[in-house]
Design a protein around this motif. Sequence first.
Motif, PDB file in Angstrom:
ATOM      1  N   ASN A 144       0.850  -1.184   0.000  1.00  0.00           N
ATOM      2  CA  ASN A 144       0.000   0.000   0.000  1.00  0.00           C
ATOM      3  C   ASN A 144       0.890   1.240   0.000  1.00  0.00           C
ATOM      4  N   ASN A 145       1.016   1.870  -1.166  1.00  0.00           N
ATOM      5  CA  ASN A 145       1.889   3.046  -1.290  1.00  0.00           C
ATOM      6  C   ASN A 145       1.184   4.346  -0.916  1.00  0.00           C
ATOM      7  N   ASP A 146      -0.105   4.277  -0.620  1.00  0.00           N
ATOM      8  CA  ASP A 146      -0.841   5.500  -0.287  1.00  0.00           C
ATOM      9  C   ASP A 146      -0.373   6.121   1.024  1.00  0.00           C
ATOM     10  N   ILE A 147       0.229   5.310   1.896  1.00  0.00           N
ATOM     11  CA  ILE A 147       0.646   5.847   3.198  1.00  0.00           C
ATOM     12  C   ILE A 147       2.045   6.451   3.153  1.00  0.00           C
ATOM     13  N   ASN A 148       2.741   6.346   2.024  1.00  0.00           N
ATOM     14  CA  ASN A 148       4.126   6.827   1.965  1.00  0.00           C
ATOM     15  C   ASN A 148       4.272   8.303   2.341  1.00  0.00           C
ATOM     16  N   PRO A 149       3.437   9.202   1.795  1.00  0.00           N
ATOM     17  CA  PRO A 149       3.583  10.615   2.197  1.00  0.00           C
ATOM     18  C   PRO A 149       3.370  10.830   3.689  1.00  0.00           C
ATOM     19  N   LEU A 150       2.463  10.062   4.297  1.00  0.00           N
ATOM     20  CA  LEU A 150       2.204  10.218   5.724  1.00  0.00           C
ATOM     21  C   LEU A 150       3.381   9.724   6.551  1.00  0.00           C
ATOM     22  N   ILE A 151       4.050   8.668   6.077  1.00  0.00           N
ATOM     23  CA  ILE A 151       5.254   8.183   6.752  1.00  0.00           C
ATOM     24  C   ILE A 151       6.322   9.266   6.736  1.00  0.00           C
ATOM     25  N   LEU A 152       6.550   9.873   5.574  1.00  0.00           N
ATOM     26  CA  LEU A 152       7.562  10.928   5.459  1.00  0.00           C
ATOM     27  C   LEU A 152       7.199  12.142   6.312  1.00  0.00           C
ATOM     28  N   ALA A 153       5.906  12.416   6.419  1.00  0.00           N
ATOM     29  CA  ALA A 153       5.468  13.579   7.201  1.00  0.00           C
ATOM     30  C   ALA A 153       5.784  13.431   8.680  1.00  0.00           C
ATOM     31  N   THR A 154       5.892  12.207   9.178  1.00  0.00           N
ATOM     32  CA  THR A 154       6.242  12.012  10.593  1.00  0.00           C
ATOM     33  C   THR A 154       7.724  12.240  10.849  1.00  0.00           C
ATOM     34  N   GLY A 155       8.516  12.382   9.776  1.00  0.00           N
ATOM     35  CA  GLY A 155       9.966  12.489   9.913  1.00  0.00           C
ATOM     36  C   GLY A 155      10.652  11.153   9.685  1.00  0.00           C
ATOM     37  N   GLY A 156       9.874  10.123   9.360  1.00  0.00           N
ATOM     38  CA  GLY A 156      10.445   8.812   9.095  1.00  0.00           C
ATOM     39  C   GLY A 156      10.870   8.648   7.654  1.00  0.00           C
ATOM     40  N   GLU A 157      11.287   7.450   7.311  1.00  0.00           N
ATOM     41  CA  GLU A 157      11.745   7.141   5.960  1.00  0.00           C
ATOM     42  C   GLU A 157      11.115   5.824   5.505  1.00  0.00           C
ATOM     43  N   ILE A 158      11.277   5.529   4.225  1.00  0.00           N
ATOM     44  CA  ILE A 158      10.754   4.293   3.636  1.00  0.00           C
ATOM     45  C   ILE A 158      11.933   3.500   3.077  1.00  0.00           C
ATOM     46  N   TYR A 159      12.017   2.222   3.438  1.00  0.00           N
ATOM     47  CA  TYR A 159      13.163   1.404   3.045  1.00  0.00           C
ATOM     48  C   TYR A 159      12.708   0.048   2.503  1.00  0.00           C
ATOM     49  N   THR A 160      13.604  -0.580   1.765  1.00  0.00           N
ATOM     50  CA  THR A 160      13.549  -2.021   1.607  1.00  0.00           C
ATOM     51  C   THR A 160      14.195  -2.609   2.864  1.00  0.00           C
ATOM     52  N   GLU A 161      14.088  -3.923   3.041  1.00  0.00           N
ATOM     53  CA  GLU A 161      14.680  -4.515   4.244  1.00  0.00           C
ATOM     54  C   GLU A 161      16.199  -4.343   4.232  1.00  0.00           C
ATOM     55  N   LYS A 162      16.804  -4.454   3.065  1.00  0.00           N
ATOM     56  CA  LYS A 162      18.258  -4.297   2.952  1.00  0.00           C
ATOM     57  C   LYS A 162      18.660  -2.864   3.298  1.00  0.00           C
ATOM     58  N   GLU A 163      17.919  -1.882   2.779  1.00  0.00           N
ATOM     59  CA  GLU A 163      18.218  -0.476   3.073  1.00  0.00           C
ATOM     60  C   GLU A 163      18.022  -0.180   4.559  1.00  0.00           C
ATOM     61  N   ALA A 164      17.019  -0.803   5.169  1.00  0.00           N
ATOM     62  CA  ALA A 164      16.760  -0.563   6.590  1.00  0.00           C
ATOM     63  C   ALA A 164      17.936  -1.010   7.446  1.00  0.00           C
ATOM     64  N   ARG A 165      18.538  -2.135   7.115  1.00  0.00           N
ATOM     65  CA  ARG A 165      19.691  -2.603   7.891  1.00  0.00           C
ATOM     66  C   ARG A 165      20.856  -1.623   7.785  1.00  0.00           C
ATOM     67  N   ALA A 166      20.978  -0.953   6.635  1.00  0.00           N
ATOM     68  CA  ALA A 166      22.112  -0.060   6.414  1.00  0.00           C
ATOM     69  C   ALA A 166      21.884   1.338   6.991  1.00  0.00           C
ATOM     70  N   PHE A 167      20.622   1.846   6.928  1.00  0.00           N
ATOM     71  CA  PHE A 167      20.410   3.263   7.217  1.00  0.00           C
ATOM     72  C   PHE A 167      19.457   3.554   8.374  1.00  0.00           C
ATOM     73  N   LEU A 168      18.622   2.609   8.771  1.00  0.00           N
ATOM     74  CA  LEU A 168      17.551   2.949   9.706  1.00  0.00           C
ATOM     75  C   LEU A 168      18.085   3.439  11.050  1.00  0.00           C
ATOM     76  N   LEU A 169      19.051   2.728  11.625  1.00  0.00           N
ATOM     77  CA  LEU A 169      19.555   3.125  12.936  1.00  0.00           C
ATOM     78  C   LEU A 169      20.234   4.494  12.873  1.00  0.00           C
ATOM     79  N   LYS A 170      20.949   4.740  11.788  1.00  0.00           N
ATOM     80  CA  LYS A 170      21.588   6.049  11.614  1.00  0.00           C
ATOM     81  C   LYS A 170      20.530   7.158  11.568  1.00  0.00           C
ATOM     82  N   ASP A 171      19.451   6.934  10.815  1.00  0.00           N
ATOM     83  CA  ASP A 171      18.380   7.927  10.725  1.00  0.00           C
ATOM     84  C   ASP A 171      17.666   8.088  12.059  1.00  0.00           C
TER      85      ASP A 171
END
Length: 826
Positions: free
Chosen positions: A744-771
Amino acid sequence: MNIALESPEMLLLIIPVIIAGFYLLRKTKTKLVEWRMLVAFLLVLALAAPYTTVTQTINEEDPSLVLVQDMTTSMGLFPEDTGTGLYEALTADTPTTLVQLTGEKTSLGDAVVQYSGLGNQIVLVTDGNNNAGKDLTEALRFAKDANTPVYLVQPELETNDLSVEMLGDKTVVVDNQNEFDIVVRQASEQSVSYFLEVYVDGEISQSRQFSQDTRNNTISINQAFTTLGAHNLSVKITPSDEDFNKSNNEFYKSLYVIPKPKITLVTADSSSPLASILRNLYEVSVVNDYSGAGNITESKALVLDNQIIGNFSEAEMKEIKNYVSNGGGLIVVGGDKAYNYGKYLNSSLEDVLPVISKPSEFQGGRNLVLVLDISPSTAAHGTLGDILSNAISILRNDNLKDANVGVIAFGSVGYDVSGGFLYMGLPQNLALLEDKISQLTPSEESETSLDQGLAVTKEMLEGEDGELDAIIISDGGIEDSYDASLEAAKELQDMGVNLYFVHIRSSAPSQADQTRTLYAEKLMQELGLQNNYKHIDMGERANIEFEDTVVTPEDEEDEPEDLGTYLLLEYSPDHFITKSVNLTSTSITGYNQVTPKAGAERLVITVTGQPVLTTWRFGLGRVAAFSTDNGDGATRWASAVYNGSNSRLISGMANWAIANPQAEEGAVVEALDTWLGTPSDLTLIMYDEGIPQLKLDGTQIDLALTGRNTYEASVNPDEIGIHNISGYPLAVNYPLEYRDVGLNNDINPLILATGGEIYTEKEARAFLLKDARQNSEREATEPVSLKVYVLLAALVLYLGEVLVRRIREMRRLKQAQGETGAEEAA
């Protein structure tokens, strides 16, 4: 420094201190009393507990994360261990709580609300489809307000799945053609084919092969029923390719066919397109004058077509008002004798209408371009998410609802993201721009060429009228293109464009070194637009105040004039009346001048912002003001509205005004079709005398009295198919969990609006903790007590007074000893 008191009531103790002090002063008249009074004052102040607040920057090296792992049955399309590896990686480096959702219902919204605002950051590992509990959109807005970043980890799709659903009214009118939409969804965006079969009351009605390469495909069918009572439709798809779940390939829809509802049409033009459409759909009583309408309470709706106010007596106006207040529907159609041409202003009829019959003042005429920096530096310094989130936040500004907005992105080159201007009065356009913005990624070129973005802005704004605005959102690294950007900005100024610069503070060297020039600020200073320069921190949202651009049409004339041709827009496309209407390229040549009242809802407007269809509730009834004509007669303003599929606007308007088309007699049952495992709320209204009782498939239903002659119950059949409630049909379909498939891509703008990010699982392992660590930097306001300082001051004063008094006593003692020695010597 702002100072406050925790216990201000303690200051009342100063009163006895003052009284005692003045009493002792009169008795002793010494400085000692004054010193002791001052010390007492300080002690009382200490009891009042003074404090101040200080703002500190808190940086958590190990932020607290809550990982919500969606393991409901719909996640079978994705790897089984999605999120497990991410949790293990995160919990090794930072405190991480694991929350797992299982079963046949997904309640993501409940989880987001539960863990927001507690110092946490939330990680959702899910397909984003929420079908139980709190609405996910509302939950994400709650998280944003609670300053809780929410990250979305989207799993990789392993297999495809198709689902089918049929949409349409459950209560339908006999002998009327009814349109039903069959929606076929797939999890992927690959090309798929399937064989579709439609059944009417168990007999096959139509079948054919379909193919689609989009996520959703809508197929419309029409069906009429010639007999009253219970009927049903069903649809079945047989996919030719991979399909993970077979249970969501068949869908049932129950229908209850009723007699045509009665309506009264007051018109001098009984052969108009309006009259023809109403006759085809309802049992219509047509009268030339309201006085011949008889008992209108027998009608579900009253339609007044191009009626001048002089045609009604005050007694008739009172009758109409009472009719609507008690639940009747009213539709007032315009023309050369209605509204501003029919003397409606300040009349009794206007009390009931959702509009005032005078020219409308409407917001409009604003053309805004968002110029977004997507150069590589925005990704390197972590500001891209803030740039996109600020753009989306600006789009949602209430003063832009009637604006035309375009979006341009730039790195080393500028390009049009939006495909020209889009009108923000349509929610689908707002959603489209938010989606396009949220999907922007950094450009591959290394330069930040603001001048290129401004050049495309100039092309977009050239030839446009009205208010012209451009908002640059950037991390400010424009030093290499500064001179060219300044010239391009001056050219826009010469065109009358209002320029704004939202400068997001980053960790870039050009901003970290306070001695270096901030080129973004310098640019706006040289343009003389310092007040339009907004320098904000990451995570903040710029507050840009747009002045209303108000256009006031000319005062109305006594006779209609040629107003030209105006395209119509669905201002509220999700309303019951407009949801199945597509007015693309539909025009009218005239309209009545009206102004919506407070609380009214505009559904259809012209491109110039003039209301054409406005609705509201009056008492128990519904009122629609259709401020153009019946498509015939001397004006023929709206002929196109009554042709082809556009006529759905008229039927939708009448159906909405009628509200409940069933006759108010006997026992009336209402219950919506449902999903397996989801209860359906049932309502029974007893209009005649009798014992209220209903049976579901032969089993008695327990009814609860909830109002006058109104009974309610909740039914939850445990089998898929058509069920019988004492002759009233109820369809139960596959569990709701299986309807929405894929991401469901409709929630993507709302995720970004909270200050969060959108990742694949591989990207999350690399960047999520840093963000997450970066988002943990926040300013916190904490109270600091001043009590100890007041007590210290009181102690110093007291000791000082004792010390001074002691010194004086020693001096007097020495002086006395000296005098005694002198006397002895003498």
